[in-house]
Design a protein around this motif. Sequence first.
Motif, mmCIF file in Angstrom:
data_model
loop_
_atom_site.group_PDB
_atom_site.id
_atom_site.type_symbol
_atom_site.label_atom_id
_atom_site.label_comp_id
_atom_site.label_asym_id
_atom_site.label_seq_id
_atom_site.Cartn_x
_atom_site.Cartn_y
_atom_site.Cartn_z
ATOM 1 N N ASP A 84 0.835 -1.213 0.000
ATOM 2 C CA ASP A 84 0.000 0.000 0.000
ATOM 3 C C ASP A 84 0.867 1.259 0.000
ATOM 4 O O ASP A 84 0.495 2.278 -0.579
ATOM 5 C CB ASP A 84 -0.898 -0.019 1.247
ATOM 6 N N ASP A 90 -0.149 4.112 -2.595
ATOM 7 C CA ASP A 90 -0.390 5.352 -1.848
ATOM 8 C C ASP A 90 0.850 6.231 -1.693
ATOM 9 O O ASP A 90 0.762 7.348 -1.208
ATOM 10 C CB ASP A 90 -1.001 5.039 -0.473
ATOM 11 N N GLN A 156 -8.811 -2.915 -2.362
ATOM 12 C CA GLN A 156 -7.722 -1.975 -2.632
ATOM 13 C C GLN A 156 -7.840 -1.412 -4.054
ATOM 14 O O GLN A 156 -7.610 -0.226 -4.280
ATOM 15 C CB GLN A 156 -6.383 -2.691 -2.435
ATOM 16 N N ASP A 159 -10.566 1.083 -4.035
ATOM 17 C CA ASP A 159 -10.091 2.256 -3.285
ATOM 18 C C ASP A 159 -9.268 3.169 -4.204
ATOM 19 O O ASP A 159 -9.485 4.379 -4.259
ATOM 20 C CB ASP A 159 -9.255 1.741 -2.101
ATOM 21 N N LYS A 244 -9.604 10.618 -1.239
ATOM 22 C CA LYS A 244 -10.019 9.216 -1.072
ATOM 23 C C LYS A 244 -11.500 9.116 -0.730
ATOM 24 O O LYS A 244 -12.080 10.055 -0.156
ATOM 25 C CB LYS A 244 -9.238 8.610 0.101
HETATM 26 MG MG MG Z 1 -4.366 2.793 0.801
#
Ligand code: MG
Length: 293
Positions: A84, A90, A156, A159, A244
Motif C-alpha cells: 500500500d 499510496d 484496494q 479504493d 479518497k
Molecule cells: Mg491505501
Amino acid sequence: MKLPPFFEENRIAVDAALDRLLPAETTQPPSIHTAMRYSVFAGGKRIRPILCVEAARIFSSDVTPALHPACALEFIHTYSLIHDDLPALDNDDLRRGKPTCHKKFGEALAILAGDGLLTLAFETIGATPVPAERSAAILTEVAGAAGTVKGMVGGQVADIEAERKPVDAKMLEYIHRSKTAALIRASVTSGALCAGAGLDDVARLRRFGETIGWAFQVTDDILDVEESSAALGKTAGKDLAQQKATYPAVYGLERSHQIANELATKAIAELSPYADRASRLRQIAEFLVLRRT
Ligand code: MG
Ligand code: FPP
C-alpha cells in the motif's frame, strides 16, 4: 487509553511466535529476510492476531495452535501495508513511525518482501497443529479474505479507482468491507475454526468480525482527519489530500463517529450467546472504535 493486561500478554506471545516463524535475517538471501523482519517488527498493534487468539479462546482453553493463523494474518496485513505504501499505490514514506519498507530497502525488495510475507502466511497456516480439515478451512477463509472477490485486493483496487471521483454510499461500503473488514473477519473466524467451533458459531463470529472490521476502517478514516502523523505513525491527512473515498468525506465527522459506534454495538450484540466467554472479544471491539492510533 488504558488497555486490559491481556492485550500485552497476547502481544508478547504473538511477537515470540512471529520471531520463531520468520526466517532469520542471516537466512539466504539475507536482504529479503531483513526487510520482512523490519516491517513485521516495526511496531504494529497486532489487532488481527489478538482477535484470532481470543476468538479461539471462546472454544478452547489451549489457544497455542491459533498462534499459527494469528501470525499468518499479521504477515498478510504487513504485506498489504508494504505494498500500500509503494509509490505506485499510496506513495508513503512513514509507517508505524518508521521509514516505509521501500524507503529503507528500495522498491524491488519491498515488493518482494510483501510477496514473501504473503507466501509465508499460507505455509504457516498449512503447518497449524490441528486436524487437516481445520487447517484447510482456515486456508479457504483467509485466502478468500485476502483475494479479489470481496476481499482485500479487490477492495484496494476499488479504493484506488475511487480516488478523485464522487463516490456513493454503496461503493464506500464495498471498499471498507473488502479492503479492511474481510481480513478482520477472517482473523476472528480462523481462530474459531482452529479451536473447533461448529458451523453456527463460525457464522455468528463471521458477522461479528465483518461488522467490527467495518467499524475499524470507519475509525481509521476518522483518525486520519483528527490525529497527527506523530500519533498515527503514518502520514495524517492523506485521505483528503488524495481525495479518497472515506466516511468523513461522504458523511462528515460527526455522523462518521455515530456510524462507527452503531456498527460496534451491532457487532457486540452478536456475542451475546457467549456471555462472559466473549468478554475479551467485547473489550477488543470497544478498543477498535475508541483507539486514537
Ligand atoms: Mg491505501
Ligand atoms: C491499518 O491497520 C490498516 C488498515 C486500516 C487497512 C487498510 C487497508 C490496506 C492498506 C489494504 C492494502 C491492500 C493491498 C493489497 C496493498 P492497523 O491500525 O491495525 O495497523 P498496525 O498494524 O500498524 O497497528
